[in-house]
Every structure is written in structure tokens, then in C-alpha cells.
Design an enzyme around this catalytic site. Structure first.
Site, short mmCIF file in Angstrom:
data_model
loop_
_atom_site.label_atom_id
_atom_site.label_comp_id
_atom_site.label_asym_id
_atom_site.label_seq_id
_atom_site.Cartn_x
_atom_site.Cartn_y
_atom_site.Cartn_z
N ARG A 159 -34.92 -32.43 -4.34
CA ARG A 159 -35.16 -32.97 -5.68
C ARG A 159 -33.90 -33.63 -6.22
NH1 ARG A 159 -37.32 -29.01 -10.38
NH2 ARG A 159 -35.13 -28.57 -10.74
N ARG B 108 -30.33 -35.06 -11.34
CA ARG B 108 -29.81 -33.84 -11.97
C ARG B 108 -28.67 -33.28 -11.13
NH1 ARG B 108 -34.58 -29.84 -13.86
NH2 ARG B 108 -32.77 -28.48 -13.74
N ARG C 97 -37.29 -15.12 -21.43
CA ARG C 97 -36.37 -14.83 -20.32
C ARG C 97 -35.81 -13.40 -20.39
NH1 ARG C 97 -34.39 -19.53 -17.47
NH2 ARG C 97 -35.24 -21.40 -18.39
#
Length: 192
Positions: free
Chosen positions: A128, A134, A89
Site C-alpha cells: 500500500r 503514506r 481503542r
């Protein structure tokens, strides 16, 4: 050996595509999120170390993450290659990954980035969120912040791999099959 860094903002489809590509090219998919969860759940020394940082709301230091990745690579000796998802990252992490792979007499073949318009990402993640459970996929402001963080923190990697002539941007909009075809075209060219 084909070693790919699969890149893209939250909701770009990295997990979906990694599952398809690992089967198609017989690669090992290493998701740092999955590796963290496995090590924490199984209370490994590295997992407990990582958890101590996560519990304080801190990022897990690169050194701990690299040790976990090294263990995953070692577990899969003789593999055709790896798909790294969620790592690196930062430029420092990219350097650390390069060093780790160099010790195994290999290197990152390419960074392939799924490129998707922000509004499409927001819609995908909200959708999603309805089924994934989530919390970070259910709140639009959280989603927009995750996307912003992605661009701020990881844009440097695009330049990092471009300088090495290893960056490939792929249109991440369309059916799963269409996106797989675009990714495969890049990978097939790299392996030729």
C-alpha cells in the site's frame, strides 16, 4: 439498529470492508481519522481543539473525540446503525461510546475483528505504501511498531467485548469478496 465496532490491526482491511458493509447494510461509517481530518480542515471548534493536541504530538483526549463522534451520530439521526472504525481503542473509550449510544437508546451490537497474521499485514502495508503516499506505510520498522502498539493498546478491548458476549473474530485473509462473505455471515446472524 446495528452498531458495529470494526476492529483490526493496520492493514487488516477495515476501510475496504467498511465501505462495502455500509452500502450492503445501509449503515453510516464513522472513521475517527476521517472525522478528525474533516474537523481540523474545516477549522471547527472541536477540530481546532483536537489540532492543539496533535500539534504537540499528544493523543486527542477522549472527551474531545467523543464530542466529535456525538456530532457525527447526531448528524445521522434515523440511521439504520453505524460502523465505528478506529474507535474505541481503550476500555475507557468503550465505556464512553456505550454511554453515548445509551443516550440515543441503542448500544454496540458487536465488535468484529479482522484477524490477520503479522507478516501478511507487513506485506500489505508495504505494498500500500508504494501507491498511497503514506510515509507510515513505506517503512517496515514503523509498520511493525504500529502493529505492536495495536496489540499492546487494544488487546484489552477484545476482552471488554468478550465479557459482554459481543466479540467476533473473522479471518481477514483471502479475497475482498471472501472476507466480506465472512463478515456478512456474522452480521446476518446478529440481525436475525
Amino acid at each position: 439498529m446495528t452498531n458495529l465496532v470494526l476492529f483490526g490491526p493496520p492493514g487488516a482491511g477495515k476501510g475496504t470492508q467498511a465501505d462495502i458493509l455500509k452500502e450492503k447494510y445501509q449503515l453510516i461509517h464513522i472513521s475517527t481519522g476521517d472525522v478528525f481530518r474533516y474537523n481540523i480542515k474545516n477549522k471547527t471548534e472541536l477540530g481546532l481543539n483536537a489540532k492543539s493536541f496533535i500539534d504537540k504530538g499528544q493523543l486527542v483526549p477522549d472527551e474531545v473525540t467523543i464530542k466529535m463522534l456525538n456530532a457525527e451520530v447526531d448528524k445521522n439521526e434515523g440511521a439504520n446503525g453505524f460502523i465505528f472504525d478506529g474507535f474505541p481503542r481503550t476500555a475507557a473509550q468503550a465505556d464512553a461510546l456505550a454511554e453515548l449510544l445509551k443516550l440515543k437508546n441503542t448500544e454496540v451490537t458487536a465488535m468484529i475483528a479482522l484477524e490477520v497474521d503479522d507478516e501478511i499485514l507487513v506485506d500489505r502495508l508495504l505494498e500500500r505504501g508504494k501507491t498511497s503516499g503514506r510515509k507510515d506505510d513505506a517503512d517496515e520498522s514503523v509498520i511493525r511498531n504500529r502493529i505492536k502498539v495495536y496489540y499492546n493498546e487494544t488487546a484489552v478491548l477484545k476482552e471488554y467485548y468478550k465479557k459482554q458476549d459481543k466479540y467476533y473474530g473473522v479471518d481477514g485473509v483471502g479475497s475482498i469478496e471472501e472476507i466480506t462473505q465472512r463478515l456478512s455471515a456474522v452480521i446476518d446472524k446478529l440481525q436475525a
